[in-house]
Design a protein around this motif. Structure first.
Motif, PDB file in Angstrom:
ATOM      1  N   LEU A 162       0.828  -1.204   0.000  1.00 16.96           N
ATOM      2  CA  LEU A 162       0.000   0.000   0.000  1.00 16.96           C
ATOM      3  C   LEU A 162       0.861   1.253   0.000  1.00 16.96           C
ATOM      4  CD1 LEU A 162      -2.736  -1.095   2.555  1.00 16.96           C
ATOM      5  CD2 LEU A 162      -2.991  -0.879   0.075  1.00 16.96           C
ATOM      6  N   GLY A 163       0.517   2.187  -0.895  1.00 16.53           N
ATOM      7  CA  GLY A 163       1.256   3.426  -1.023  1.00 16.53           C
ATOM      8  C   GLY A 163       2.499   3.331  -1.875  1.00 16.53           C
ATOM      9  N   GLN A 164       2.811   2.152  -2.385  1.00 19.85           N
ATOM     10  CA  GLN A 164       4.022   1.942  -3.167  1.00 19.85           C
ATOM     11  C   GLN A 164       3.741   2.009  -4.671  1.00 19.85           C
ATOM     12  OE1 GLN A 164       7.109   1.531  -1.590  1.00 19.85           O
ATOM     13  NE2 GLN A 164       5.847   2.078   0.184  1.00 19.85           N
ATOM     14  N   ASP A 165       4.823   2.137  -5.435  1.00 22.47           N
ATOM     15  CA  ASP A 165       4.750   2.179  -6.884  1.00 22.47           C
ATOM     16  C   ASP A 165       4.496   0.774  -7.416  1.00 22.47           C
ATOM     17  OD1 ASP A 165       5.096   2.497  -9.613  1.00 22.47           O
ATOM     18  OD2 ASP A 165       7.192   3.142  -9.488  1.00 22.47           O
ATOM     19  N   ALA A 166       3.427   0.583  -8.167  1.00 22.90           N
ATOM     20  CA  ALA A 166       3.092  -0.745  -8.690  1.00 22.90           C
ATOM     21  C   ALA A 166       4.112  -1.255  -9.694  1.00 22.90           C
ATOM     22  CB  ALA A 166       1.698  -0.715  -9.338  1.00 22.90           C
ATOM     23  N   GLN A 167       4.901  -0.356 -10.288  1.00 20.35           N
ATOM     24  CA  GLN A 167       5.867  -0.775 -11.294  1.00 20.35           C
ATOM     25  C   GLN A 167       7.106  -1.450 -10.693  1.00 20.35           C
ATOM     26  OE1 GLN A 167       5.563  -0.330 -14.754  1.00 20.35           O
ATOM     27  NE2 GLN A 167       3.480   0.421 -14.435  1.00 20.35           N
ATOM     28  N   ALA A 168       7.324  -1.282  -9.408  1.00 20.97           N
ATOM     29  CA  ALA A 168       8.535  -1.816  -8.761  1.00 20.97           C
ATOM     30  C   ALA A 168       8.323  -3.281  -8.384  1.00 20.97           C
ATOM     31  CB  ALA A 168       8.893  -0.975  -7.542  1.00 20.97           C
ATOM     32  N   ILE A 169       8.041  -4.111  -9.358  1.00 23.70           N
ATOM     33  CA  ILE A 169       7.608  -5.484  -9.099  1.00 23.70           C
ATOM     34  C   ILE A 169       8.702  -6.318  -8.435  1.00 23.70           C
ATOM     35  CG2 ILE A 169       6.798  -7.609 -10.182  1.00 23.70           C
ATOM     36  CD1 ILE A 169       5.510  -5.858 -12.354  1.00 23.70           C
ATOM     37  N   THR A 170       9.911  -6.237  -8.957  1.00 21.40           N
ATOM     38  CA  THR A 170      10.993  -7.060  -8.402  1.00 21.40           C
ATOM     39  C   THR A 170      11.279  -6.680  -6.956  1.00 21.40           C
ATOM     40  OG1 THR A 170      11.978  -7.301 -10.594  1.00 21.40           O
ATOM     41  CG2 THR A 170      13.382  -7.784  -8.698  1.00 21.40           C
ATOM     42  N   ARG A 171      11.281  -5.386  -6.654  1.00 17.81           N
ATOM     43  CA  ARG A 171      11.498  -4.956  -5.273  1.00 17.81           C
ATOM     44  C   ARG A 171      10.405  -5.487  -4.357  1.00 17.81           C
ATOM     45  NH1 ARG A 171       9.760  -0.224  -2.843  1.00 17.81           N
ATOM     46  NH2 ARG A 171       9.471   0.867  -4.823  1.00 17.81           N
ATOM     47  N   HIS A 172       9.164  -5.416  -4.819  1.00 13.43           N
ATOM     48  CA  HIS A 172       8.058  -5.911  -4.008  1.00 13.43           C
ATOM     49  C   HIS A 172       8.168  -7.420  -3.793  1.00 13.43           C
ATOM     50  CE1 HIS A 172       6.431  -2.000  -4.234  1.00 13.43           C
ATOM     51  NE2 HIS A 172       5.838  -2.096  -5.413  1.00 13.43           N
ATOM     52  N   TRP A 173       8.595  -8.146  -4.824  1.00 14.48           N
ATOM     53  CA  TRP A 173       8.701  -9.597  -4.716  1.00 14.48           C
ATOM     54  C   TRP A 173       9.697  -9.988  -3.627  1.00 14.48           C
ATOM     55  CZ3 TRP A 173      12.277 -13.616  -6.148  1.00 14.48           C
ATOM     56  CH2 TRP A 173      11.703 -14.883  -6.307  1.00 14.48           C
ATOM     57  N   HIS A 174      10.844  -9.342  -3.628  1.00 13.81           N
ATOM     58  CA  HIS A 174      11.850  -9.656  -2.614  1.00 13.81           C
ATOM     59  C   HIS A 174      11.390  -9.225  -1.224  1.00 13.81           C
ATOM     60  CE1 HIS A 174      15.055 -11.272  -5.095  1.00 13.81           C
ATOM     61  NE2 HIS A 174      14.832 -10.323  -5.976  1.00 13.81           N
ATOM     62  N   ALA A 175      10.714  -8.089  -1.143  1.00 17.16           N
ATOM     63  CA  ALA A 175      10.213  -7.639   0.161  1.00 17.16           C
ATOM     64  C   ALA A 175       9.187  -8.620   0.723  1.00 17.16           C
ATOM     65  CB  ALA A 175       9.601  -6.242   0.033  1.00 17.16           C
ATOM     66  N   MET A 176       8.318  -9.140  -0.160  1.00 14.24           N
ATOM     67  CA  MET A 176       7.320 -10.102   0.298  1.00 14.24           C
ATOM     68  C   MET A 176       7.975 -11.414   0.725  1.00 14.24           C
ATOM     69  SD  MET A 176       3.942  -9.475  -2.129  1.00 14.24           S
ATOM     70  CE  MET A 176       4.774  -9.669  -3.702  1.00 14.24           C
ATOM     71  N   LEU A 177       8.997 -11.858  -0.003  1.00 14.66           N
ATOM     72  CA  LEU A 177       9.702 -13.071   0.409  1.00 14.66           C
ATOM     73  C   LEU A 177      10.393 -12.866   1.760  1.00 14.66           C
ATOM     74  CD1 LEU A 177      11.418 -14.562  -2.769  1.00 14.66           C
ATOM     75  CD2 LEU A 177       9.322 -15.296  -1.650  1.00 14.66           C
ATOM     76  N   ASP A 178      10.967 -11.698   1.965  1.00 11.17           N
ATOM     77  CA  ASP A 178      11.597 -11.409   3.260  1.00 11.17           C
ATOM     78  C   ASP A 178      10.558 -11.451   4.378  1.00 11.17           C
ATOM     79  OD1 ASP A 178      14.057 -11.132   2.087  1.00 11.17           O
ATOM     80  OD2 ASP A 178      14.002  -8.937   2.016  1.00 11.17           O
TER      81      ASP A 178
END
Length: 382
Positions: free
Chosen positions: A68-84
């Motif tokens: 929430l509040g993040q850039d939807a285009q930053a997919i790879t960053r979000h993927w790693h954050a979710m795995l963490d």
């Protein structure tokens, strides 16, 4: 545009009759649809068909706040954050939850750019994908194969040129059914078979030897998914290719099978294997080892469309079948209201499915049209 809301819809769709495979019968189809909305009101859609209730709880409690509040285009960053955030629980429901969100992020990012998902994934190699009918299914209360020939005839009339049979009930019946469907299809039809993890390796080998004249393209999950020793034992003795990996939660799970030379067709499920980001890693392994990737497709329309776009981007590898070169698209041919949410995908006269040119997944999902299937729903906002 930033992510403004995440909406979760747990869908339950009763079936007109009980069907199943060698391991389980079921009377309904379930999935979790994941909607990610941006601040401009656009939506991207993902899916968690496996363990939908558990995935829903993990998204609500651990993952939604990261997006929430993040850039939807930053997919790879979000993927790693979710795995963490998943911590040591990098399998099972946690990874399924990550997978659904990752699919939705890709769909939303492609819609924001106004391009098809296949373009976001690097660009399509083909506009049409050869499809195989995944079915028929076992039925309880009598001989489980009793409707296989009738159902296979229906698939062929619909335009399918390839069928993947459910098998694994009994070696003699397995072989009799496979040979009957081969006679029905003729020499030009492409026939695969799925044991659904139902045998120990030597029992699978005995069943496979009984059906050699069926001329199978591949045998799928001849034993339990992570039985590397079993796959290694089977590989030198089978003419058909060995396929598997639909339950694997990461690309690394495929690596021992590839190094041992005992998995010929890689079948990641996008909704299990880390979403599109995770599946792209499996595709890279396929290229390195020169093995075809054929995504496993179950659940509903979102997983189907995601697989359609991924498959459009995969390299061609000669299959030795009249169906043509790999890759192929799995098309669930059983009763499935979750595949009909936007209208059942269309099969072309040549047995292919066209890759859509519309933005994102290429479909428009309207929650009002599946309101009668919603078991639970939540809306998470910033």
């Amino acid at each position: 545009m930033t992510i403004a809301a995440i909406r979760l819809y747990h869908l339950v769709a009763p079936l007109p009759e009980v069907i199943g495979n060698a391991l389980v019968f079921f009377d309904r189809r379930e999935t979790l649809l994941v909607e990610i909305r941006d601040s401009a009101g656009r939506s991207g859609w993902g899916e968690c068909w496996q363990a939908p209730a558990a995935a829903k709880a993990i998204i609500e409690s651990r993952l939604a706040g990261l997006l929430l509040g993040q850039d939807a285009q930053a997919i790879t960053r979000h993927w790693h954050a979710m795995l963490d955030a998943a911590g040591t629980d990098r399998g099972g429901p946690a990874l399924i939850a990550v997978s659904g969100l990752d699919i939705a992020l890709h769909d939303l990012a492609a819609r924001q750019q106004g391009v098809p998902l296949s373009t976001l994934l690097g660009g399509r190699i083909r506009d049409r994908i050869p499809a195989y009918a995944s079915g028929p299914f076992f039925k309880p209360g009598g001989h489980p194969y009793r409707d296989f020939e009738r159902d296979a005839e229906k698939y062929l009339r619909a335009g399918f040129r390839a069928i993947k049979l459910r098998s694994g009930f009994d070696p003699a019946d397995d072989a009799a059914t496979a040979l009957a469907i081969r006679r029905l299809m003729g020499a030009d039809g492409t026939l695969m078979l799925d044991f659904n993890q139902s045998y120990a390796p030597r029992a699978a080998l005995a069943a496979a030897r009984r059906m050699e004249e069926a001329n199978l393209l591949w045998i799928e999950e001849p034993t339990i998914p992570d039985d590397l020793a079993g796959y290694r034992m089977l590989a030198p003795h089978l003419v058909p290719s060995l396929a598997g990996g639909e339950t694997f939660g990461s690309a690394s799970a495929f690596l021992p099978f590839l190094e041992a030379g005992c998995m010929d067709v890689l079948q990641p499920d996008i909704a299990i294997c880390g979403g599109l980001t995770g599946t792209k890693r499996v595709a890279m392994l396929g290229e390195i080892f020169e093995r075809p990737v054929v995504p496993h497709v179950w659940g509903g329309i979102v997983n189907f469309q995601a697989a359609l776009h991924v498959t459009a981007t995969l390299p061609a590898i000669r299959s030795g079948a009249r169906l043509g070169a790999y890759p192929f698209l799995e098309f669930d041919a059983g009763p499935n209201p979750l595949l009909d949410l936007c209208g059942r995908p269309q099969l072309n006269a040549d047995g292919t499915v066209s890759v859509p040119d519309a933005p994102g997944l290429g479909i428009e999902i309207e929650p009002d049209k599946f309101a009668n299937l919603v078991s639970s729903h939540c809306n998470i906002e910033q």
